[in-house]
Scaffold this motif. Structure first.
Motif, PDB file in Angstrom:
ATOM      1  N   PHE A  51      -6.882 -15.730  16.416  1.00  0.00           N
ATOM      2  CA  PHE A  51      -6.044 -15.954  15.244  1.00  0.00           C
ATOM      3  C   PHE A  51      -6.766 -15.491  13.972  1.00  0.00           C
ATOM      4  O   PHE A  51      -6.167 -14.882  13.086  1.00  0.00           O
ATOM      5  N   ALA A  52      -8.055 -15.800  13.888  1.00  0.00           N
ATOM      6  CA  ALA A  52      -8.824 -15.437  12.701  1.00  0.00           C
ATOM      7  C   ALA A  52      -8.900 -13.925  12.534  1.00  0.00           C
ATOM      8  O   ALA A  52      -8.791 -13.403  11.420  1.00  0.00           O
ATOM      9  N   PHE A  53      -9.099 -13.201  13.634  1.00  0.00           N
ATOM     10  CA  PHE A  53      -9.162 -11.739  13.556  1.00  0.00           C
ATOM     11  C   PHE A  53      -7.850 -11.171  13.037  1.00  0.00           C
ATOM     12  O   PHE A  53      -7.840 -10.296  12.157  1.00  0.00           O
ATOM     13  N   ALA A  54      -6.723 -11.655  13.572  1.00  0.00           N
ATOM     14  CA  ALA A  54      -5.418 -11.152  13.141  1.00  0.00           C
ATOM     15  C   ALA A  54      -5.175 -11.442  11.661  1.00  0.00           C
ATOM     16  O   ALA A  54      -4.731 -10.570  10.903  1.00  0.00           O
ATOM     17  N   LEU A  55      -5.479 -12.674  11.244  1.00  0.00           N
ATOM     18  CA  LEU A  55      -5.305 -13.029   9.836  1.00  0.00           C
ATOM     19  C   LEU A  55      -6.250 -12.226   8.940  1.00  0.00           C
ATOM     20  O   LEU A  55      -5.863 -11.745   7.874  1.00  0.00           O
ATOM     21  N   GLY A  56      -7.494 -12.090   9.384  1.00  0.00           N
ATOM     22  CA  GLY A  56      -8.462 -11.340   8.593  1.00  0.00           C
ATOM     23  C   GLY A  56      -8.082  -9.886   8.442  1.00  0.00           C
ATOM     24  O   GLY A  56      -8.251  -9.295   7.364  1.00  0.00           O
ATOM     25  N   ALA A  57      -7.559  -9.282   9.520  1.00  0.00           N
ATOM     26  CA  ALA A  57      -7.105  -7.895   9.435  1.00  0.00           C
ATOM     27  C   ALA A  57      -5.952  -7.769   8.455  1.00  0.00           C
ATOM     28  O   ALA A  57      -5.862  -6.786   7.698  1.00  0.00           O
ATOM     29  N   GLY A  58      -5.068  -8.775   8.442  1.00  0.00           N
ATOM     30  CA  GLY A  58      -3.966  -8.767   7.473  1.00  0.00           C
ATOM     31  C   GLY A  58      -4.464  -8.874   6.042  1.00  0.00           C
ATOM     32  O   GLY A  58      -3.972  -8.173   5.147  1.00  0.00           O
ATOM     33  N   ILE A  59      -5.451  -9.752   5.825  1.00  0.00           N
ATOM     34  CA  ILE A  59      -6.027  -9.900   4.486  1.00  0.00           C
ATOM     35  C   ILE A  59      -6.668  -8.586   4.039  1.00  0.00           C
ATOM     36  O   ILE A  59      -6.477  -8.125   2.907  1.00  0.00           O
ATOM     37  N   LEU A  60      -7.418  -7.976   4.946  1.00  0.00           N
ATOM     38  CA  LEU A  60      -8.095  -6.718   4.622  1.00  0.00           C
ATOM     39  C   LEU A  60      -7.090  -5.618   4.322  1.00  0.00           C
ATOM     40  O   LEU A  60      -7.276  -4.819   3.392  1.00  0.00           O
ATOM     41  N   PHE A 165       7.603  12.296   4.803  1.00  0.00           N
ATOM     42  CA  PHE A 165       8.490  11.132   4.763  1.00  0.00           C
ATOM     43  C   PHE A 165       7.880   9.911   5.440  1.00  0.00           C
ATOM     44  O   PHE A 165       8.312   8.789   5.213  1.00  0.00           O
ATOM     45  N   TYR A 166       6.843  10.115   6.274  1.00  0.00           N
ATOM     46  CA  TYR A 166       6.157   8.973   6.887  1.00  0.00           C
ATOM     47  C   TYR A 166       5.481   8.100   5.832  1.00  0.00           C
ATOM     48  O   TYR A 166       5.177   6.932   6.090  1.00  0.00           O
ATOM     49  N   SER A 167       5.217   8.661   4.663  1.00  0.00           N
ATOM     50  CA  SER A 167       4.520   7.894   3.624  1.00  0.00           C
ATOM     51  C   SER A 167       5.366   6.758   3.077  1.00  0.00           C
ATOM     52  O   SER A 167       4.855   5.901   2.350  1.00  0.00           O
ATOM     53  N   HIS A 168       6.641   6.731   3.425  1.00  0.00           N
ATOM     54  CA  HIS A 168       7.524   5.648   2.971  1.00  0.00           C
ATOM     55  C   HIS A 168       7.716   4.586   4.047  1.00  0.00           C
ATOM     56  O   HIS A 168       8.507   3.667   3.865  1.00  0.00           O
ATOM     57  N   PHE A 169       6.992   4.710   5.156  1.00  0.00           N
ATOM     58  CA  PHE A 169       7.002   3.688   6.201  1.00  0.00           C
ATOM     59  C   PHE A 169       6.005   2.589   5.833  1.00  0.00           C
ATOM     60  O   PHE A 169       5.106   2.794   5.020  1.00  0.00           O
ATOM     61  N   PRO A 170       6.153   1.373   6.425  1.00  0.00           N
ATOM     62  CA  PRO A 170       5.101   0.345   6.257  1.00  0.00           C
ATOM     63  C   PRO A 170       3.756   0.890   6.734  1.00  0.00           C
ATOM     64  O   PRO A 170       3.683   1.580   7.751  1.00  0.00           O
ATOM     65  N   GLN A 171       2.697   0.552   6.010  1.00  0.00           N
ATOM     66  CA  GLN A 171       1.396   1.163   6.281  1.00  0.00           C
ATOM     67  C   GLN A 171       0.272   0.133   6.371  1.00  0.00           C
ATOM     68  O   GLN A 171      -0.833   0.353   5.881  1.00  0.00           O
ATOM     69  N   ASN A 172       0.539  -0.981   7.008  1.00  0.00           N
ATOM     70  CA  ASN A 172      -0.507  -1.999   7.135  1.00  0.00           C
ATOM     71  C   ASN A 172      -1.715  -1.478   7.912  1.00  0.00           C
ATOM     72  O   ASN A 172      -2.861  -1.642   7.482  1.00  0.00           O
ATOM     73  N   PHE A 173      -1.455  -0.871   9.061  1.00  0.00           N
ATOM     74  CA  PHE A 173      -2.566  -0.347   9.860  1.00  0.00           C
ATOM     75  C   PHE A 173      -3.221   0.837   9.169  1.00  0.00           C
ATOM     76  O   PHE A 173      -4.443   1.029   9.265  1.00  0.00           O
ATOM     77  N   GLU A 174      -2.433   1.623   8.457  1.00  0.00           N
ATOM     78  CA  GLU A 174      -2.994   2.770   7.753  1.00  0.00           C
ATOM     79  C   GLU A 174      -3.981   2.335   6.673  1.00  0.00           C
ATOM     80  O   GLU A 174      -4.939   3.056   6.374  1.00  0.00           O
ATOM     81  N   MET A 175      -3.762   1.148   6.101  1.00  0.00           N
ATOM     82  CA  MET A 175      -4.719   0.632   5.121  1.00  0.00           C
ATOM     83  C   MET A 175      -6.043   0.284   5.796  1.00  0.00           C
ATOM     84  O   MET A 175      -7.121   0.468   5.221  1.00  0.00           O
ATOM     85  N   LEU A 176      -5.967  -0.216   7.038  1.00  0.00           N
ATOM     86  CA  LEU A 176      -7.199  -0.487   7.790  1.00  0.00           C
ATOM     87  C   LEU A 176      -7.909   0.817   8.149  1.00  0.00           C
ATOM     88  O   LEU A 176      -9.143   0.892   8.137  1.00  0.00           O
ATOM     89  N   TYR A 177      -7.123   1.846   8.456  1.00  0.00           N
ATOM     90  CA  TYR A 177      -7.723   3.153   8.725  1.00  0.00           C
ATOM     91  C   TYR A 177      -8.393   3.715   7.469  1.00  0.00           C
ATOM     92  O   TYR A 177      -9.463   4.331   7.553  1.00  0.00           O
ATOM     93  N   ALA A 178      -7.764   3.495   6.316  1.00  0.00           N
ATOM     94  CA  ALA A 178      -8.374   3.946   5.057  1.00  0.00           C
ATOM     95  C   ALA A 178      -9.697   3.217   4.822  1.00  0.00           C
ATOM     96  O   ALA A 178     -10.680   3.827   4.374  1.00  0.00           O
ATOM     97  N   PHE A 179      -9.711   1.922   5.122  1.00  0.00           N
ATOM     98  CA  PHE A 179     -10.955   1.147   5.004  1.00  0.00           C
ATOM     99  C   PHE A 179     -12.045   1.749   5.887  1.00  0.00           C
ATOM    100  O   PHE A 179     -13.192   1.926   5.461  1.00  0.00           O
TER     101      PHE A 179
END
Length: 204
Positions: A51-60, A165-179
């Motif tokens: 649970f902590a990993f999932a929440l932490g990834a969301g925070i990040l 046009f993909y840039s207008h999709f949700p990008q939660n994981f892409e933010m982790l990739y940017a990190f």
């Protein structure tokens, strides 16, 4: 460096998630009137870490989004924030590391039958980790999942990209990739995906 990023990423996410879990939920939940005490999800160490990993990834992910909006996609900024967070949450990070190491050592005392059940999983994960060192080749990775955060990293901010046009999709994981790109290089995001797969397996 990419291999070292994996435990680092996991520790940071779990530490951030533990902080949020402790703020959201007490360790025990009392049932009104009956007086019974029900253990919360945090009583199981493995469950707590999943649970902590999932929440932490969301925070990040959210933190990276706001940094990108502010034009702070810079390796120096990212590392300064990482080191600051690691210092402030050093107790949680050390505790997670020691508990994980204790759990790994405990597997050596398992009966032989359990060991042979776990062995194929360990071998598979090792092969996947090895494959994660290879550069990406899939179409969706090169046109979307790594392409967009790669462009944001190059620009130093999250910007409008009307030609993709993909840039207008949700990008939660892409933010982790940017990190991962800012903390390492363009191979490092593979281990974000590996970590997500690992914790999905642990949650099953």
């Amino acid at each position: 460096f990419e291999i070292l990023f994996l435990p680092f990423f996991i520790l940071v996410c779990i530490a951030a998630g533990k902080w949020l879990l402790s703020a959201m939920q007490p360790s025990k939940v009392a049932v009104p009137r009956s007086g019974a005490v029900i253990p919360s999800i945090t009583d199981s160490l493995l469950e707590k870490y999943v649970f902590a990993f999932a929440l932490g990834a969301g925070i990040l992910s959210l933190a990276m989004f706001f940094l990108g909006v502010l034009g702070l996609f810079n390796p120096f900024v990212i590392w300064a924030l990482i080191l600051t967070f690691a210092f402030l949450r050093r107790g949680d990070i050390i505790k997670v590391f020691l508990n994980s190491w204790k759990a790994v050592k405990g597997y050596y005392s398992l009966p032989a039958s359990n060991f042979f059940i776990l062995l194929p999983t360990v071998i598979t994960l090792s092969l996947v980790a090895l494959a994660s060192l290879a550069p990406p080749t899939y179409y969706d990775t090169l046109s979307y999942h790594y392409a967009l955060p790669g462009l944001y990293v190059t620009l130093g901010k999250i910007a409008n990209l009307p030609y993709n046009f993909y840039s207008h999709f949700p990008q939660n994981f892409e933010m982790l990739y940017a990190f991962a790109m800012l903390a390492g290089d363009y191979i490092t995001p593979n281990f974000v995906t590996f970590a997500a797969g690992l914790f999905t397996l642990l949650a099953a």
